[in-house]
Design an enzyme around this catalytic site. Sequence first.
Site, PDB file in Angstrom:
ATOM      1  N   VAL A 106     -17.006 -53.732   4.566  1.00 40.47           N
ATOM      2  CA  VAL A 106     -16.230 -52.569   4.604  1.00 40.47           C
ATOM      3  C   VAL A 106     -14.679 -53.054   5.573  1.00 40.47           C
ATOM      4  O   VAL A 106     -16.009 -52.903   7.030  1.00 40.47           O
ATOM      5  CB  VAL A 106     -16.186 -51.270   4.097  1.00 40.47           C
ATOM      6  CG1 VAL A 106     -17.219 -50.533   5.281  1.00 40.47           C
ATOM      7  CG2 VAL A 106     -15.332 -50.448   3.339  1.00 40.47           C
ATOM      8  N   LYS A 108     -12.337 -50.837   6.241  1.00 40.12           N
ATOM      9  CA  LYS A 108     -12.200 -48.916   6.504  1.00 40.12           C
ATOM     10  C   LYS A 108     -12.616 -48.394   5.089  1.00 40.12           C
ATOM     11  O   LYS A 108     -12.814 -48.347   4.193  1.00 40.12           O
ATOM     12  CB  LYS A 108     -10.603 -48.875   6.807  1.00 40.12           C
ATOM     13  CG  LYS A 108     -10.584 -47.304   6.654  1.00 40.12           C
ATOM     14  CD  LYS A 108      -8.468 -47.002   6.262  1.00 40.12           C
ATOM     15  CE  LYS A 108      -8.988 -45.321   6.026  1.00 40.12           C
ATOM     16  NZ  LYS A 108      -6.734 -45.576   6.585  1.00 40.12           N
ATOM     17  N   GLU A 162       1.333 -35.313   2.806  1.00 38.66           N
ATOM     18  CA  GLU A 162       1.737 -36.026   2.816  1.00 38.66           C
ATOM     19  C   GLU A 162       1.778 -36.649   1.284  1.00 38.66           C
ATOM     20  O   GLU A 162       1.660 -36.419   0.091  1.00 38.66           O
ATOM     21  CB  GLU A 162      -0.545 -37.259   2.809  1.00 38.66           C
ATOM     22  CG  GLU A 162       0.400 -38.822   1.945  1.00 38.66           C
ATOM     23  CD  GLU A 162      -1.226 -39.151   2.614  1.00 38.66           C
ATOM     24  OE1 GLU A 162      -1.160 -41.194   3.010  1.00 38.66           O
ATOM     25  OE2 GLU A 162      -1.634 -38.540   3.393  1.00 38.66           O
ATOM     26  N   ALA A 271      -5.844 -44.323   2.589  1.00 36.41           N
ATOM     27  CA  ALA A 271      -5.511 -43.420   3.172  1.00 36.41           C
ATOM     28  C   ALA A 271      -6.589 -42.412   3.103  1.00 36.41           C
ATOM     29  O   ALA A 271      -6.879 -41.305   3.741  1.00 36.41           O
ATOM     30  CB  ALA A 271      -4.175 -42.596   3.470  1.00 36.41           C
ATOM     31  N   GLU A 344     -12.277 -34.092  14.172  1.00 34.62           N
ATOM     32  CA  GLU A 344     -10.796 -34.707  13.117  1.00 34.62           C
ATOM     33  C   GLU A 344     -10.740 -33.298  11.755  1.00 34.62           C
ATOM     34  O   GLU A 344      -9.800 -33.046  11.646  1.00 34.62           O
ATOM     35  CB  GLU A 344     -10.573 -35.785  12.821  1.00 34.62           C
ATOM     36  CG  GLU A 344      -8.752 -36.188  12.312  1.00 34.62           C
ATOM     37  CD  GLU A 344      -8.770 -37.186  11.976  1.00 34.62           C
ATOM     38  OE1 GLU A 344      -8.433 -38.372  11.164  1.00 34.62           O
ATOM     39  OE2 GLU A 344      -8.947 -38.051  12.824  1.00 34.62           O
TER      40      GLU A 344
END
Length: 358
Positions: A106, A108, A162, A271, A344
């Site tokens: 993969v 991402k 978003e 995303a 994060e």
Amino acid sequence: MFATGDRAYVGTRVRRTLTAPDGQDPAWASAVVAALEPGEQAVGALSFAEESPGLFHLTTGREQPLPPPVTEDEVERTHTVTEHPTAEHYAEMVTNALARIKAGEVAKVVLGRCLDVHSEPPLTPVEVINRLLLTRPGNHLFSVPVSADLDHGQVLVGASPELLVRRRGDVVECTPLAGSIPRSPDAAEDRARADGLLHSTKDHAEHAFVVDAIVHALKDVCVEVEAPLTPELVSTDTLWHLGSPIRARIAPGTEAPSALHLAQLLHPTPAVGGVPLGAAYSTIAELEGDLRKWFAGCVGWVDAAGDGEFAITIRSALLDDDHLRLFAGAGIVAGSVPELEVAETGAKLGTMAKVVGL
């Protein structure tokens, strides 16, 4: 309710609720739009995974200025909080994903974690929305029941930063966010973090996956697809993001896809999913398990003309009586550092945790 900026659409009556076991079915999207009567909007959500549910309420309501927050009397509450997974286990998940990336399985993958909060007395959607009006962690504010039981079912609430897609006439707009760093209360450090993000090779690579996927998908139904060469900084109360405003026009001479059809076309973007999508789905299912459901899906509205707007379901919570689930994810690419991804996701969870009083 769904609001963008300082304008809100508030549904006052639900005539009918339409559900589908596969919210990505274009025929179902067509049926939703066709079922709308004059003056109605369909307000609802698509869940994250492939072949997973979609739900829309056919509503009448009104567009109005977004109301100011109401001063509340403080309610004494106790909260019991459980992490799924723990921060330590999440760091191990990131390490596992990095090994898969190195092996070429993969490129991402977005991995998430949750906080489950039990509150006594229970929080209400009105309270959560009122607190979101104070903090505004995102430009798109929403409170949408995700069952046909409008009085006692689950409610999806949040303030997403978003924009997945907006359609007005033949104009289509998207503003994907990918690449993030927690903000600092110190102004100089905060600026340094923003500059570091803006020049981060790793974060630019993560962001490019998302922009490329959206541009590629839009070219199937649009012309004049325009995306900036480099992203810009987008700030929320707790995070800096890289964002790219994308604009296109529906191709002339074709049957124009509605905003809901466009949301199906684009969702899930890298995303919230990954690249390639099939491998990302498998990795998420194996490492996360069944955490997401409506999280990392999209939420919004469409009208009978096909215009509408959808936001990614992030900075959100699923409220079910005395139980509240919060979800946050981070994009893992080559060069990601497990400890930084823990930080994060912690900052993202902190946005909604602050709203519910934790």
